[in-house]
Design a protein around this motif. Structure first.
Motif, PDB file in Angstrom:
ATOM      1  N   ARG B 276      36.058  38.235  30.303  1.00  0.00           N
ATOM      2  CA  ARG B 276      35.640  37.729  31.612  1.00  0.00           C
ATOM      3  C   ARG B 276      36.760  37.059  32.412  1.00  0.00           C
ATOM      4  O   ARG B 276      36.837  37.242  33.629  1.00  0.00           O
ATOM      5  N   ALA B 278      39.545  37.934  32.952  1.00  0.00           N
ATOM      6  CA  ALA B 278      40.287  38.947  33.713  1.00  0.00           C
ATOM      7  C   ALA B 278      39.792  39.018  35.148  1.00  0.00           C
ATOM      8  O   ALA B 278      40.555  39.360  36.062  1.00  0.00           O
ATOM      9  N   SER B 279      38.526  38.683  35.370  1.00  0.00           N
ATOM     10  CA  SER B 279      37.978  38.797  36.722  1.00  0.00           C
ATOM     11  C   SER B 279      38.652  37.804  37.676  1.00  0.00           C
ATOM     12  O   SER B 279      38.733  38.052  38.876  1.00  0.00           O
ATOM     13  N   VAL B 282      41.860  39.502  38.714  1.00  0.00           N
ATOM     14  CA  VAL B 282      41.567  40.637  39.599  1.00  0.00           C
ATOM     15  C   VAL B 282      41.185  40.138  40.995  1.00  0.00           C
ATOM     16  O   VAL B 282      41.639  40.685  42.009  1.00  0.00           O
ATOM     17  N   ASP B 283      40.386  39.083  41.055  1.00  0.00           N
ATOM     18  CA  ASP B 283      39.982  38.537  42.359  1.00  0.00           C
ATOM     19  C   ASP B 283      41.185  38.018  43.135  1.00  0.00           C
ATOM     20  O   ASP B 283      41.322  38.270  44.342  1.00  0.00           O
TER      21      ASP B 283
END
Lengths: 189, 353
Positions: B276, B278-279, B282-283
């Motif tokens: 999680r 990683a989000s 990415v954002d």
């Protein structure tokens, strides 16, 4: 092609939107429609075309391949499921890599949604909502034998070509009788 | 057309042991062992009764790092790993968007506001589960590693907490603070049970959740968390009301359940805890990319697609995966469908003839 699957015949679609309305009843994405109904040549033609997930088989669906979080799972029966809720990070890779333009994304929920062949219904032997309500048979659910029993002259293809790439799909497309190729053009110029 | 078809061998072939992941996993296990050895002052503070937990944690470190390294080797995960960490640690991003990372950490990881958008009940239950597990983790690991120990302060009316052998706070056991310290794991267990109760109810009654659910993937983690919480609470119940008559047996049962759950973490649903974060990267990558490079517009209709950096990177990822229609990313999903419909009309159905 999956043994019992959807057969999409754009030539029969009358653009009535019944499939769009019925899709909202699917339990895995209640209230949201995952089917796309596009009017192809607005102003010059009444042609319309439904798009459901094609459940690509080649060798793994592109949406699953480009997912950085392994969130798009393919079940043993070949159904490409919508993103696993605990894994999806909402990056939208699948939305833009899908050659058919199928997945949708809710950025606030950080979650991809897509057609999952009405898995709540098809996994227990029922037809998907869209096929159940389609008044013209543009979306047919069953086996190839069942389709050909009703439409003996239909040509069916589970190969769609995008430029230099052919994609084998779990869902099939119906072409008129006399169609000579064994593949359908995907639209990539 | 078969020449255009990609090979199925790569995807279908079972993976052998991954050397790089194994090496990283062994390194993580050795670091954990070293941390236990040094943090417990060369095992002087190590509680031998808790050795099962510590051993399971060493295996957990190997398993989690092994799976993580295998995971980030796939082209999409590797690209986001590089872009995500690059954006997260970027001084330029920090200077230009100073609140972006803290906001992401707060909303995305700590309070998971995206789950609230999926449903208030799910969010409340997940928050209870998250904070319960976080509290339990922050207590259990240092305790079983021997980093934390408690001792009586002479003449015996107070307890002291030692961290790495250094005395930190002292407290009277019968005060509110003392109760909280000795029962923090009970509080964690209650929070976890609240969350698990809701999610188990959902797994039985909500057809959105029941569609396609799997026993091992969806039920086992919840059952494991319930088993840990219940056996943990039974330890308190036993010592408080039964004079600890079955404490040794219950302690072994509790440890067995925890050990099995810990070694399961790399394999199942719990791995989302590792994935999680990683989000956040990415954002940050997507938002800073949009600000700097602007949006990429659909080649056909001009509608916004994504950030230009995203489109470029996804095309590269698809190329690495052998997907030879990467340029299709430059067309919005609607135009992809419409163009396919046009080709069908022209080349397959040939109008209304």
């Amino acid at each position: 092609m999956m043994q019992r699957t959807q057969f999409i015949d754009p030539g029969r679609c009358i653009g009535c939107q019944a499939c769009v309305a019925a899709c909202r009843e699917c339990d895995s994405h209640r209230g949201r429609s995952m089917i796309h109904l596009d009017y192809i040549d607005v102003g010059r033609s009444v042609a319309s075309m439904p798009t459901v997930c094609m459940h690509c088989e080649d060798p793994i669906a592109p949406c699953a391949e480009v997912c950085p979080a392994d969130a798009v799972l393919v079940t043993a029966d070949g159904v490409v499921q919508e993103a696993a809720k605990e894994r999806c990070i909402g990056c939208a890779n699948c939305v833009h890599a899908c050659p058919f333009g199928v997945p949708k994304i809710d950025f606030e929920e950080k979650l991809q949604y897509k057609c999952n062949l009405c898995y709540d219904r098809t996994s227990v032997g029922l037809a998907p909502w869209c096929a159940t309500v389609c008044p013209t048979g543009a979306i047919f659910y069953g086996t190839l034998e069942e389709l050909l029993a009703q439409r003996p002259n239909a040509v069916v293809s589970d190969i769609v070509v995008f430029g230099e790439q052919e994609i084998h799909t779990g869902v099939a497309i119906v072409a008129p009788s006399g169609y000579a190729r064994d593949w359908i053009p995907g639209g990539l110029p | 057309m078969s020449a255009l078809r990609r090979s199925t061998e790569d995807a279908a072939a079972p993976r052998g042991l991954d050397v790089a992941a194994s090496a990283a996993g062994v390194a993580a296990a050795l670091v954990t062992l070293a941390a236990i050895y040094l943090g417990s002052r060369r095992l002087r503070d190590f509680d031998a009764a808790l050795i099962g937990y510590a051993t399971a944690t060493v295996f957990l470190a190997f398993g989690v790092v092994y799976r993580y390294v295998v995971w980030v080797q796939s082209p999409p995960a590797r690209r986001y790993l590089v872009r995500g960490w690059g954006s997260f640690l970027s001084w330029r991003n920090f200077r230009d968007f100073p609140t972006l990372v803290p906001r992401e950490l707060f909303s995305n990881l700590a309070f998971q506001t995206f789950i609230a958008k999926r449903g208030a009940g799910r969010w409340l239950a997940h928050q209870a589960l998250f904070w319960g597990v976080t509290l339990a983790t922050l207590i259990t690991f240092p305790l079983t590693f021997g980093w934390i120990r408690f001792d009586v302060v002479p003449p015996g009316s107070r307890y002291a907490m030692y961290l790495g052998g250094v005395r930190t706070i002292t407290f009277a056991p019968l005060t509110w603070l003392g109760w909280m310290i000795f029962h923090a794991l009970d509080v964690a267990a209650v929070l976890v049970l609240i969350g698990c109760t809701y999610f188990l109810w959902r797994r039985f009654r909500d057809r959105e959740a029941t569609t396609g659910q799997r026993l091992g993937f969806d039920f086992f983690p919840l059952v494991a968390l319930v088993a840990i919480s219940v056996t943990g609470l039974l330890l308190t119940f036993d010592s408080a009301l039964l004079d600890g008559q079955d404490y040794a047996f219950l302690a072994i049962v509790h440890m067995a359940v925890v050990v099995l759950t810990l070694v399961f973490i790399p394999f199942g649903k719990f791995f989302h805890v590792i994935q999680r974060p990683a989000s956040v990267g990415v954002d940050v990558y997507k938002r800073t990319g949009l600000e700097r490079e602007g949006v990429f517009h659909c080649r056909r209709c001009g509608a916004p697609v994504e950030s230009a950096a995203f489109v470029r990177d996804l095309e590269r990822t698809m190329q690495e995966l052998g997907l030879r229609f990467g340029e299709w990313v430059e067309t919005c999903p609607r135009c992809k469908r419409t163009q396919r419909g046009e080709r069908y009309l022209e080349q397959v159905k040939r109008g209304f003839s």
